[in-house]
Design an enzyme around this catalytic site. Structure first.
Site, PDB file in Angstrom:
ATOM      1  N   CYS A  83       0.934  -1.088   0.044  1.00  0.00           N
ATOM      2  CA  CYS A  83      -0.100  -0.109  -0.093  1.00  0.00           C
ATOM      3  C   CYS A  83       1.025   1.373  -0.014  1.00  0.00           C
ATOM      4  CB  CYS A  83      -1.113  -0.014   1.273  1.00  0.00           C
ATOM      5  SG  CYS A  83      -2.429   0.983   0.741  1.00  0.00           S
ATOM      6  N   ARG A 110      -2.268   7.715  -6.287  1.00  0.00           N
ATOM      7  CA  ARG A 110      -2.938   7.416  -4.864  1.00  0.00           C
ATOM      8  C   ARG A 110      -4.203   7.633  -4.366  1.00  0.00           C
ATOM      9  NH1 ARG A 110      -0.299  11.718  -1.287  1.00  0.00           N
ATOM     10  NH2 ARG A 110      -0.866  10.532   0.240  1.00  0.00           N
ATOM     11  N   HIS A 172      -3.564  -4.902   1.635  1.00  0.00           N
ATOM     12  CA  HIS A 172      -2.614  -5.302   2.988  1.00  0.00           C
ATOM     13  C   HIS A 172      -2.653  -6.753   3.155  1.00  0.00           C
ATOM     14  CE1 HIS A 172      -2.338  -1.134   5.008  1.00  0.00           C
ATOM     15  NE2 HIS A 172      -3.230  -0.986   4.024  1.00  0.00           N
ATOM     16  N   GLU A 174      -0.657  -8.493   5.056  1.00  0.00           N
ATOM     17  CA  GLU A 174      -0.666  -8.787   6.738  1.00  0.00           C
ATOM     18  C   GLU A 174      -1.954  -8.942   7.363  1.00  0.00           C
ATOM     19  OE1 GLU A 174      -0.449  -5.889   5.263  1.00  0.00           O
ATOM     20  OE2 GLU A 174      -0.874  -4.263   6.806  1.00  0.00           O
TER      21      GLU A 174
HETATM   22  N1  GLN Z   1      -3.536   6.485   0.910  1.00  0.00           N
HETATM   23  C1  GLN Z   1      -2.348   6.092   1.655  1.00  0.00           C
HETATM   24  C2  GLN Z   1      -1.455   6.941   0.995  1.00  0.00           C
HETATM   25  O1  GLN Z   1      -1.505   7.433  -0.139  1.00  0.00           O
HETATM   26  C3  GLN Z   1      -1.904   4.874   1.358  1.00  0.00           C
HETATM   27  C4  GLN Z   1      -2.924   3.878   2.385  1.00  0.00           C
HETATM   28  C5  GLN Z   1      -2.516   2.943   3.212  1.00  0.00           C
HETATM   29  O2  GLN Z   1      -1.378   2.441   3.121  1.00  0.00           O
HETATM   30  N2  GLN Z   1      -3.281   1.806   3.453  1.00  0.00           N
HETATM   31  O3  GLN Z   1       0.082   6.862   1.226  1.00  0.00           O
END
Ligand code: GLN
Length: 198
Positions: A83, A110, A172, A174
């Site tokens: 992420c 993003r 994610h 994890e």
């Molecule tokens: N929206 C976050 C970013 O732009 C990432 C979100 C996440 O790691 N769950 O950095």
């Protein structure tokens, strides 16, 4: 038979959900250690950059003087970005453009699922097994170029990609309830076996 040592997997522990990654690494046959300083990088075989907020992480990397050491680390050893970690690994970041380690040939947008849907669980498949992919304010990989290889897609977009020794996921792993993806990374770290030349 020679018993293989468990690879030491660093988890960048400046911000984000590094505790869950530690448990997943243990379940996947690696030894997790927290990474907070550049000297911590000397003792690990591979690194996970967890989710969180990539802008905050960039700021903290600058404050801790870790940005360039991380980039150097990635030139010789495996890094798995999840992420926000995937955003940091990309060669180009959109919405808005921001600095990144540029270790993978990815263009990443993003917060690309929009504000209404902050998080979701998608039922996908990895290696023939069911995968519960948890997305939290996730980016979208708009392009996976070079010799990158898409391992899992969702709605036509790559969500788990490997390129050489590195990996990136927009979800994610994890929080997926299984250790299959961490096992894949731990095996990658074991087989890259570059511990001595760093
Ligand atoms: N929206 C976050 C970013 O732009 C990432 C979100 C996440 O790691 N769950 O950095």
């Amino acid at each position: 038979m020679i018993k293989k040592a468990r690879p030491i997997i660093g988890i960048l522990a400046l911000q984000g959900d590094f505790e869950a990654h530690k448990r997943a690494v243990e379940g996947a046959g690696g030894d997790p250690v927290e990474v907070r300083t550049k000297s911590d990088l000397d003792h690990i075989d591979g690194l996970i950059i967890p989710g969180g907020e990539s802008t905050t992480m960039l700021k903290m990397l600058a404050e801790e003087d870790l940005f360039e050491p991380l980039r150097q680390f990635g030139r010789v050893k495996p890094v798995f970005g999840t992420c926000a970690g995937a955003i940091l690994l990309a060669k180009e970041v959109l919405n808005p453009p921001q600095n990144s380690l540029q270790l993978m040939d990815l263009v990443v947008e993003r917060n690309a699922y929009g504000r209404q849907i902050d998080s979701r669980i998608a039922h996908l498949e990895f290696g023939g097994e069911p995968l519960e992919a948890v997305f939290i304010r996730a980016p979208v990989i708009r392009k996976a170029g070079g010799d990158s290889h898409v391992l899992v897609s969702y709605n036509g977009d790559p969500v788990l990609v490997e390129q050489g020794r590195h990996m990136a996921s927009t979800f994610h792993p994890e929080l997926a309830g299984g250790a299959a993806i961490h096992r894949f990374f731990v095996e990658k770290v074991s087989s890259s076996g570059k511990r001595k030349i760093a």
